[in-house]
Design an enzyme around this catalytic site. Sequence first.
Site, PDB file in Angstrom:
ATOM      1  N   TRP A  20      -0.964  14.818  -5.052  1.00 54.04           N
ATOM      2  CA  TRP A  20      -0.023  13.859  -4.552  1.00 54.04           C
ATOM      3  C   TRP A  20       0.890  13.481  -5.606  1.00 54.04           C
ATOM      4  O   TRP A  20       1.718  12.655  -5.619  1.00 54.04           O
ATOM      5  CB  TRP A  20      -0.768  12.887  -3.778  1.00 54.04           C
ATOM      6  CG  TRP A  20      -2.003  12.220  -4.645  1.00 54.04           C
ATOM      7  CD1 TRP A  20      -2.056  11.578  -5.590  1.00 54.04           C
ATOM      8  CD2 TRP A  20      -3.324  12.643  -4.224  1.00 54.04           C
ATOM      9  NE1 TRP A  20      -3.313  11.187  -5.943  1.00 54.04           N
ATOM     10  CE2 TRP A  20      -4.229  12.065  -5.359  1.00 54.04           C
ATOM     11  CE3 TRP A  20      -4.007  13.612  -3.554  1.00 54.04           C
ATOM     12  CZ2 TRP A  20      -5.559  12.191  -5.269  1.00 54.04           C
ATOM     13  CZ3 TRP A  20      -5.383  13.809  -3.657  1.00 54.04           C
ATOM     14  CH2 TRP A  20      -6.011  13.094  -4.430  1.00 54.04           C
ATOM     15  N   ARG A  21       0.576  13.874  -6.949  1.00 56.75           N
ATOM     16  CA  ARG A  21       1.483  13.472  -8.059  1.00 56.75           C
ATOM     17  C   ARG A  21       2.551  14.637  -8.234  1.00 56.75           C
ATOM     18  O   ARG A  21       3.354  14.175  -9.156  1.00 56.75           O
ATOM     19  CB  ARG A  21       0.439  13.454  -9.498  1.00 56.75           C
ATOM     20  CG  ARG A  21      -0.482  12.429  -9.345  1.00 56.75           C
ATOM     21  CD  ARG A  21      -1.154  12.209 -10.811  1.00 56.75           C
ATOM     22  NE  ARG A  21      -1.905  10.769 -10.786  1.00 56.75           N
ATOM     23  CZ  ARG A  21      -2.975  10.854 -11.045  1.00 56.75           C
ATOM     24  NH1 ARG A  21      -3.418  11.782 -11.978  1.00 56.75           N
ATOM     25  NH2 ARG A  21      -3.608   9.332 -11.181  1.00 56.75           N
ATOM     26  N   GLU A  33      -2.863   7.688  -0.465  1.00 54.85           N
ATOM     27  CA  GLU A  33      -3.137   6.195  -0.702  1.00 54.85           C
ATOM     28  C   GLU A  33      -4.608   5.751   0.205  1.00 54.85           C
ATOM     29  O   GLU A  33      -5.243   5.153  -0.027  1.00 54.85           O
ATOM     30  CB  GLU A  33      -2.106   5.236  -0.854  1.00 54.85           C
ATOM     31  CG  GLU A  33      -1.331   5.560  -2.048  1.00 54.85           C
ATOM     32  CD  GLU A  33      -2.022   5.309  -3.503  1.00 54.85           C
ATOM     33  OE1 GLU A  33      -3.021   4.515  -3.480  1.00 54.85           O
ATOM     34  OE2 GLU A  33      -1.268   5.703  -4.205  1.00 54.85           O
ATOM     35  N   GLY A  77     -15.284   8.536   6.433  1.00 61.13           N
ATOM     36  CA  GLY A  77     -15.701   7.050   6.674  1.00 61.13           C
ATOM     37  C   GLY A  77     -14.675   6.200   6.847  1.00 61.13           C
ATOM     38  O   GLY A  77     -13.529   6.531   6.611  1.00 61.13           O
ATOM     39  N   TYR A 116      -2.392  -3.822  -1.947  1.00 61.39           N
ATOM     40  CA  TYR A 116      -2.571  -2.633  -2.871  1.00 61.39           C
ATOM     41  C   TYR A 116      -1.721  -1.359  -2.480  1.00 61.39           C
ATOM     42  O   TYR A 116      -0.780  -0.905  -3.388  1.00 61.39           O
ATOM     43  CB  TYR A 116      -3.969  -2.139  -2.919  1.00 61.39           C
ATOM     44  CG  TYR A 116      -4.098  -0.670  -3.655  1.00 61.39           C
ATOM     45  CD1 TYR A 116      -3.957  -0.558  -5.002  1.00 61.39           C
ATOM     46  CD2 TYR A 116      -4.179   0.313  -2.721  1.00 61.39           C
ATOM     47  CE1 TYR A 116      -3.783   0.305  -5.607  1.00 61.39           C
ATOM     48  CE2 TYR A 116      -3.915   1.515  -3.293  1.00 61.39           C
ATOM     49  CZ  TYR A 116      -3.796   1.743  -4.887  1.00 61.39           C
ATOM     50  OH  TYR A 116      -3.964   3.101  -5.179  1.00 61.39           O
ATOM     51  N   ASP A 134      -6.498  -2.696  -7.765  1.00 60.48           N
ATOM     52  CA  ASP A 134      -7.368  -2.073  -7.036  1.00 60.48           C
ATOM     53  C   ASP A 134      -8.675  -2.261  -8.087  1.00 60.48           C
ATOM     54  O   ASP A 134      -8.720  -3.199  -9.005  1.00 60.48           O
ATOM     55  CB  ASP A 134      -7.255  -0.644  -6.775  1.00 60.48           C
ATOM     56  CG  ASP A 134      -7.357   0.338  -8.336  1.00 60.48           C
ATOM     57  OD1 ASP A 134      -7.044  -0.473  -9.452  1.00 60.48           O
ATOM     58  OD2 ASP A 134      -7.447   1.371  -8.041  1.00 60.48           O
ATOM     59  N   CYS A 198     -11.037   5.408 -26.471  1.00 54.32           N
ATOM     60  CA  CYS A 198     -10.284   4.483 -25.537  1.00 54.32           C
ATOM     61  C   CYS A 198      -8.949   3.946 -26.522  1.00 54.32           C
ATOM     62  O   CYS A 198      -8.808   3.823 -27.876  1.00 54.32           O
ATOM     63  CB  CYS A 198     -11.081   3.139 -25.161  1.00 54.32           C
ATOM     64  SG  CYS A 198      -9.922   2.036 -24.468  1.00 54.32           S
TER      65      CYS A 198
END
Length: 346
Positions: A20-21, A33, A77, A116, A134, A198
């Site tokens: 989806w990118r 989403e 689900g 969101y 999120d 990081c």
Amino acid sequence: MKFSNQLTVWYLHNKRDLPWRATKNPYYIWLSEIILQQTRVDQGMAYYFKFVEQFPSIFDLAAASEETVLKLWQGLGYYSRARNLHFSAKYVVNELQGEFPSKYKELLNLKGVGDYTASAIASICFNEPTAVVDGNVYRVLSRYFGIDTPINSSNGIKEFKQLAQALINTKIPGTHNQAVMEFGATVCKPQNADCNNCPLNNSCVALSKSIIKTLPVKEKKLKIRKRYFNYLVIKTKNKTTQLVKREKGIWLNMYQFPLVETDKPINQQELIEHSTFNELVDFNTVTIKLHTKSVKPHKLSHQHIYTKFWIIETPNSLKFRHSWSDIKKYPVPVLIDNFLNEFNYN
DNA sequence: GAAGCGTGGCG
DNA sequence: TCGCCAAGCTT
């Protein structure tokens, strides 16, 4: 701006190559989403491919039946997502002439699209500077800024939304939003945060105070409800059975066998005294076998379901119209699907 | 505002 | 094993 710039640079070099990118088509972004709500990329990916293939456009999705959509969603689900997705597709096609909403405020009108998702679609597809918040964003912000306000309190929700909005890069809101989420999903993870690698490890408050593991703060958890299910699996000479559609609560509009639910485990004697059993069959003419050897709970996030499958052989074939060979066409919860996969009807 | 809503992976 | 948690939304 430093926060956004550093994460954006990191993102452009480290982002995963997700299907989806490769698009800004709002239909595909919306679909992705919804699938990813409370769902990991690894779990949702196959469903994204299935939906894109079966419903290449929102018109295809709108033209389908709800049952078809639920069947394709089976196993993922939170089935209200599928029902709302289908409902909203019909809304866009029928009320908006197929023109997907392009503003945050309009996107909120779609069933199943909350703060969101509206922010995500508006920023990614239409460059509107609306910050997403999120689970990843909560975690990243609470750690980087050392905020211990509970993320599921009303104050926390407001505070983090405001902070996220203040941090957004208005030039590239979609990239910014995805950068924060991707960073949270792959580096600033819930457990075992990879602080050594990081890009923000020289300015992170939680790291400097060694309180990474304590953040984010979340208020108490719900208690688990226990339920006891007894499914009546009808078996006839004609290889037919009985299915019923759920009409409320969990697994709404999906199918199952006739159900006797009790608040305690029951045995065969108690089962045949139950009104649901007697409305279905005459206990004088049937044979009953308990299929379930050991009852293990089906664990949902908010309840544990202890289930026994009872095999009821009846000479009365006419009353039960569902052919066993067709049973796989119906959308069913995983609890039922697991049974179907292990049970030999013959 | 709290509760209800799935499934699966992970340590 | 078991609790936690995942690109949340609705009522």
